[in-house]
Structures are given as structure tokens and as C-alpha cells.
Design an enzyme around this catalytic site. Sequence first.
Site, PDB file in Angstrom:
ATOM      1  N   GLN A 202       0.819  -1.202   0.000  1.00 21.56           N
ATOM      2  CA  GLN A 202       0.000   0.000   0.000  1.00 21.56           C
ATOM      3  C   GLN A 202       0.862   1.265   0.000  1.00 21.56           C
ATOM      4  O   GLN A 202       0.611   2.203  -0.757  1.00 21.56           O
ATOM      5  CB  GLN A 202      -0.871  -0.035   1.251  1.00 21.56           C
ATOM      6  N   GLY A 525      -0.434  -8.539 -13.951  1.00 19.88           N
ATOM      7  CA  GLY A 525       0.236  -7.641 -13.013  1.00 19.88           C
ATOM      8  C   GLY A 525       1.744  -7.586 -13.199  1.00 19.88           C
ATOM      9  O   GLY A 525       2.339  -6.502 -13.161  1.00 19.88           O
TER      10      GLY A 525
END
Length: 605
Positions: A202, A525
Site C-alpha cells: 500500500q 500484473g
Amino acid sequence: MRGGLCRPLRSVAMLLLLLLSPWVSPGASGAANPCCSFPCQHKGVCVQVGTEGYVCDCTRTGYFGPNCTFPEFWMRLRDALKPSPAFYHFLLTHFQWFWSIVNNTFVRDTLMRLVLTVRANMIPSPPTYNSAYGYISWEAYANVSYFTRVLPPVPDDCPTPMGTKGPAELPDVHLVAERFLLRRTFRPDPQGSNLMFAFFAQHFTHQFFKTSGKMGHGFTRALGHGVDLGNVYGDNLERQHELRLFRDGKLKFQVVDGEMYPPTVLEAPVHMIYPKHIPPEKQLAVGQEVFGLLPGLMMYATLWLREHNRVCDVLKGEHPTWGDEQLFQTARLILIGETIKIVIEDYVQHLSGYYLQLKFDPELLFGVQFQYRNRIAVEFNQLYHWHPLMPDSFLIQDEDYSYQQFVYNTTLLTDYGVEALVEAFSKQRAGQVGGGQNINPNLLKVAIGVIEESRLLRLQPFNEYRKRFGMRPYTSFRELTGDEEKAAELEELYGDIDALEFYPGLLVEKSQPNGIFGESMVEIGAPFSLKGLFGNPICSPEYWKPSTFGGATGFEMVNTATLQKLVCRNVKRCPYVAFRVPRDGEEAAAPASSGQGEKEPSAEL
Ligand SMILES: *[C@@H]1O[C@H](CO)[C@@H](O)[C@H](O)[C@H]1NC(C)=O
Ligand SMILES: *[C@@H]1O[C@H](CO)[C@@H](O)[C@H](O)[C@H]1NC(C)=O
Ligand SMILES: *[C@@H]1O[C@H](CO)[C@@H](O)[C@H](O)[C@H]1NC(C)=O
Ligand SMILES: *[C@@H]1O[C@H](CO)[C@@H](O)[C@H](O)[C@H]1NC(C)=O
């Protein structure tokens, strides 16, 4: 595919194709825009011609024909010989003995180069489309306020939101989220990822995923489009200057209980997002405005702040004549290098589950064609919403913190200190991302937002992305989920596997055996990720040399960076630190002599 011998042959074939083109095909009956059915295969480009016709531009795809479906000779050969992504994945995640031999030979470099080039070549560079331009245009190229896109948006004039397949109106987002994404019971990641991993993900990604509130979806505020550490230094010069001490290259800080922490917004007046009831003297100021949200993010912000100031001290020792600006700028480049090193060799290594030992060595690419540039894509932003990682509560020492107690808790970091939080987060398991139904109720609204955004931006169906990234499209929901019941429910809502949306597809896909993700998350990804990391200017031949980093010492810091050093060089007592929870017996053995060269406890992955 690098068929040097085939070049002349190929050129002749191309010329013939050009002469035979255009093959203007009649559109599907009644459909206004024939490109709505995505007729062009193998990365062919669909161009509408006349009112009902279309042409597929198959240039350099290796295929020809009206829909780019007929392989040229060498493509046929390649298609026949090329194993599936699942096969590669199986090889790379099994036969440890084999990989431990490869690890110590030149084959490691060869394979790493292959992984990099194959993956990075999936990403168009220079970038092509964006959410406003479904065709190549100068505006899409030059206006970096847009996130780019790998596949153009579904045309506006299509019979259904997904093109021609599926219902005229997509299923209710809340229904999709509650049925397929909402957690029933916490399902831990079988690869052992922990909260240290989740918060790193994050903290790291929020330097380049910054959807613009003002300009709207499809636009970004992070104009660096990659690893520029805007999360540490701010995404503009004004903010950076507020955060800087202007002495010895350092960033502003405050000292609490003898330890360095980010300054408050009183000392560094930058915009931070906090609820109204939190007074300014409690609001910490860092590069990214949202990092007050979670103590895990502020913990990483503190670590990088300490690292920056530590590196400045080292640089100043070596270059006593350097001024503040040069110390600051050089420290920033070192930290960017350290970040990329840690992301590849600790973070991606852990995530991949590969036994092939990954390597951050930009020189691997010096002999091949590679563009040192990057543009962050909407699809990358969409797929990186890994909220299933988040647990149901946060366990620190003997205390269990609910979301309500944890979120925007500005004292938790300084109460416990960095060591204690690193230790706690390193020992608490994160959730499995793939396989569906694993998002905590507090976070479901985020997933709903992702799906809403994808509808607004008209993302193409999941299966179109499967094809674009070299995978076979799924033929049924059953094949996608591996679960009869869920498949039936999905079918009821979407009607057609070719109408399934991108993000729900990524999350409900069956996970790889003992894996954190399904196949598509990895195959889509990884190219974005590797292109972004190695496409950084510091990896280019002109930059990648000791002098860029202030000399041999700085270069060495980049080349030997690890997650463990990032932590242990910046705390008093070195805790257990890794991107996965300790294996049985590991933690007890760690702080004592661990049989490793270094005194610090092991963070081997
Ligand atoms: C090309 O695609 C269109 C639309 O999907 C289809 O009707 C047509 O038969 C295809 N042509 C060939 C040669 O495959
Ligand atoms: C690979 O080799 C390096 C150095 O040669 C060693 O430190 C590392 O433990 C090895 N890793 C594996 C998985 O064998
Ligand atoms: C980029 O495009 C948006 C939307 O058209 C526009 O508002 C903005 O000014 C453009 N940015 C630049 C730098 O031209
Ligand atoms: C924040 O964390 C501290 C522990 O550091 C705890 O005592 C406090 O209750 C938490 N605050 C809220 C609002 O829950």
C-alpha cells in the site's frame, strides 16, 4: 521471439499483406459499431470503416487475415511449441533442488533477462491509449495527467456495456461485491504473506496510484508515473520544500521518546487528510497526503524518513563540500534505488513464490532493446486493489485493535514505536487475494468503487485482457472459478463469460495451487510491475553508475538494500522482519546466531 534470419522473409510477407489489405469486412448484423465485438485477435487494432465495416490492422502481430487469426509460419511454429503460463509457473514454483543449482550459474541471469524482456514487452512503450482516446493520438501521448491504458475503452455506441455480450445493464455493483467479494471467514494467504507485506504494498503503490479527485477518474496526480518516491517527498516541488529541513539534505522530523518521527503539520504545513477531530499537533506530515489513515503506512513513512536522513549523514561524511541540494537529490536517488532493489528481491520474490532467485541488475537489459520510460495504466491501478490482504483486526503485542480503533489512530505509532509494529505486522498473516469472498466488510466499499470506476471508464471484458496478456480466454464460469455453485451465480448475473468485468474476474478466478493469486493477476500484473521498476531512469546506462549515487558507498547501499536493513539500520533493537510470517521454529532461532553471515536475524524468503 527474435527471428533475425526471418526478417527479410517477414518484410516480404508484410508487403504482401499491405497490398492485399484492407479487408473491409461487413459488421455483425445490426450492430452500429463492428469493433464492439472485439473482432481483431492477437493485438490487432480494430478500425471502423464506413458505417458498418471494419479493418483489423495486424501489422507486426505475426498474424494475418480479416481478424488477425491466421498465423504466419513462424508464429504457427511458436504457437505449437509455446507452453502455457501455467506450465512455466509450475516449473518456477517446483524443483527447489534444480533452482538452487541454477541460482549459482549464469543461467540465473539468462532466465532473469528472459522473464524481464518477455514480461516488459507486453506493455506498449511509448504508451498508446487512455480513457479519452481509444486510438493513437498526440494528446494521449503528451498529456501525462491521464493514466494510460493497454486496451482502449469499449466504444460508446455498443449494444451492451461490455460490447456485444452480456446484459444491456450490468448487474448491481453491491450485489456483485456482496456475493462474490465479501469475506465470510478470514482465509489466510497460503504463501504466508503478512501485514508487513500488505502495508508495504500500500505504501509503495500509493506513490503512483493517485487518482485525481479534481480531474476525475482516468486522471492521476502522480505525474512521475513510476517509482519517484513521491510518497516520501511529495508529488510536487512546493510540497517537497515544505517537508525539507534545508540543512544537510535532510527532511524535517520531530523527536519522540528519543526517536525520529515525521513532523507535525504545524512544523511542515502540507495538506494531509485527517478527520476534523484530530488536532494539527497530532497530524503527521509526510509525502503522501493519505498516509495518516493507517499506522502501518505511517510506520513505513517513518522508516523511509529515517533512512533518508541516515543516508544524508553518510553522504555528507564523504562529501563535506556538498550543499543541501546535492545531498538531498543524491539521497533521493539512493532511496529510489533501494526501493526498487527491495521490491524486486524481497517483495516480488516473495509474491511470485518462484524458486528462481530474482535479481535487480539493470545491466541485464543493456544488450537488449528496452525503453526507459513508464506510464501508469488504469488497468494496473484497478488490479492492484488487494484489499483481501487486510485482516479482520490488528494484533499488536497482546492487544487486538478493531478497524475503528486502528484507522486514523495517530498515537499508536509513537505509543508502540517502529520496532514493536514491525514485529507485530511481520507476525500477523494477511488474507489470500485470489479465490473470491475474502474482503473484510469495512473495506467492501473500496471494491465497489473499483467496479464503479471500471464501468465509468468502460474497461473491456476480463477475457479480452486474458487474450491481450497471452492467456487463453475462459470458455465458462466453471473453468474460471473451479466451483459449480459460484459459476452458476456468476452466469446468472453476467449471462456470458465474455461479459465478465475485469476486477471481479481477477478476484473470483480460482487461485493457483497454494498461491495468493489466480493466474490472471500474475500474468497481467507482473508485466506492469517489471516494466515500471526497470523502466526507471536510474536503470538506464547513463544513470546506472556509482557517481549517480554519490560514489561507491551510495551505489553499494542500492545494490545491497533489503527490507531487513531498511528496518534494522533505523531502529535500536532489530525485530523479526520479513514479508511473510515466520516458519515453524524460525523466529526462535533468528535473534541468536542464525548461521548466516550477518548478525541480524534472517529475513530470507
Ligand atoms: C471475423 O470476425 C467476424 C466478427 O466476429 C466474423 O463474423 C467473421 O466470420 C470473422 N472472419 C474470419 C475470416 O474469421
Ligand atoms: C542463491 O545464491 C546466493 C549466493 O550465491 C545465496 O545467498 C542464496 O541463499 C541462494 N539461494 C537459493 C534459493 O539457493
Ligand atoms: C490534459 O487533459 C485534460 C482534459 O482534457 C485537461 O484538462 C488538461 O489541461 C490537460 N493537461 C495538459 C498539461 O495539457
Ligand atoms: C489508539 O491506539 C492506542 C494505543 O496506542 C489506544 O490506547 C487507543 O485507544 C487508540 N485510539 C482509539 C481512538 O481507539
